[in-house]
Write an enzyme that holds these catalytic residues in place. Structure first.
Site, PDB file in Angstrom:
ATOM      1  N   GLU A  67      -3.759  -6.075   5.324  1.00  0.00           N
ATOM      2  CA  GLU A  67      -2.317  -5.908   5.481  1.00  0.00           C
ATOM      3  C   GLU A  67      -1.911  -4.433   5.498  1.00  0.00           C
ATOM      4  O   GLU A  67      -1.012  -4.042   6.229  1.00  0.00           O
ATOM      5  CB  GLU A  67      -1.622  -6.605   4.303  1.00  0.00           C
ATOM      6  CG  GLU A  67      -0.266  -7.145   4.650  1.00  0.00           C
ATOM      7  CD  GLU A  67       0.206  -8.101   3.566  1.00  0.00           C
ATOM      8  OE1 GLU A  67      -0.403  -9.179   3.426  1.00  0.00           O
ATOM      9  OE2 GLU A  67       1.157  -7.751   2.853  1.00  0.00           O
ATOM     10  N   ASP A  68      -2.559  -3.630   4.716  1.00  0.00           N
ATOM     11  CA  ASP A  68      -2.058  -2.276   4.478  1.00  0.00           C
ATOM     12  C   ASP A  68      -2.953  -1.152   4.953  1.00  0.00           C
ATOM     13  O   ASP A  68      -2.605   0.026   4.776  1.00  0.00           O
ATOM     14  CB  ASP A  68      -1.811  -2.075   2.965  1.00  0.00           C
ATOM     15  CG  ASP A  68      -0.703  -2.966   2.459  1.00  0.00           C
ATOM     16  OD1 ASP A  68       0.151  -3.361   3.274  1.00  0.00           O
ATOM     17  OD2 ASP A  68      -0.691  -3.285   1.261  1.00  0.00           O
TER      18      ASP A  68
END
Ligand code: ZN
Length: 190
Positions: free
Chosen positions: A68-69
């Site tokens: 996600e990051d």
């Protein structure tokens, strides 16, 4: 827990190193802006503390925000850590192409259908986030926004329950503490 528990300290340290490397520019949103890696470490530690000994679950917890990051890809995870860890991390990864509100709604809808081990990571993640929102909130988050966040996590966790009671109790305790903290910050609160 569905599969045979895996014990492999080298796996854990590889996951920690991979996560630390990929999150190296990341900071948490709280005022202290602690290094991002402290968050996945805390999530894995929550699981370990309630007795999760399967190192693949703990490794997936360390890696849970890399898709996600960071620029890590599912293929990277599979190549380094195998298909089960890739699957677990993918299961707890939000669809970044959706706007924020829809992403939260999607996470809520998917929660019930996740495999058990992914649900455990999800609850541990929420424990850490609820604690942060209670005690080390992002700059600029109003009391209302923080309250809404806590309420949303409660719905997500409700859909993940039924697999590891001590973890769920821990979530309940942290949620209650964070809500009490918000009450005390309310103008006119204690
Ligand atoms: Zn997280």
């Amino acid at each position: 827990m569905t599969n045979q528990p895996t014990t492999s300290l080298p796996l854990l340290f590889c996951a920690l190193s991979f996560a630390a490397d990929h999150h190296r520019f990341g900071r948490r949103k709280g005022e202290e802006a602690s290094p991002y890696i402290n968050h996945p470490i805390a999530v894995a530690a929550e699981l370990a503390e309630v007795g999760v000994t399967d190192h693949k679950i703990l490794a997936a917890a360390l890696l849970h925000d890399t898709l996600e990051d960071t620029d890590a890809t599912p293929e990277d995870l599979e190549r380094e850590f195998g298909p089960r860890i890739r699957r677990l991390v993918e299961a707890v990864t939000d669809d970044g192409s959706l706007p924020k509100e829809q992403r939260k709604q999607a996470q809520l809808e998917q929660a019930r259908h996740m495999e058990t081990d992914a649900k455990l990571i999800r609850i541990a993640d929420k424990i850490c986030n609820v604690r942060d929102v209670g005690f080390a909130p992002a700059a600029g988050w109003s009391l209302n926004r923080r309250r809404e966040y806590l309420d949303w996590t409660e719905h997500v966790v409700d859909r993940c329950r039924g697999h590891l009671l001590p973890l769920e109790r821990r979530y309940d305790d942290v949620l209650a503490e964070s809500r009490a903290q918000l009450d005390s910050e309310e103008p006119g609160g204690e």
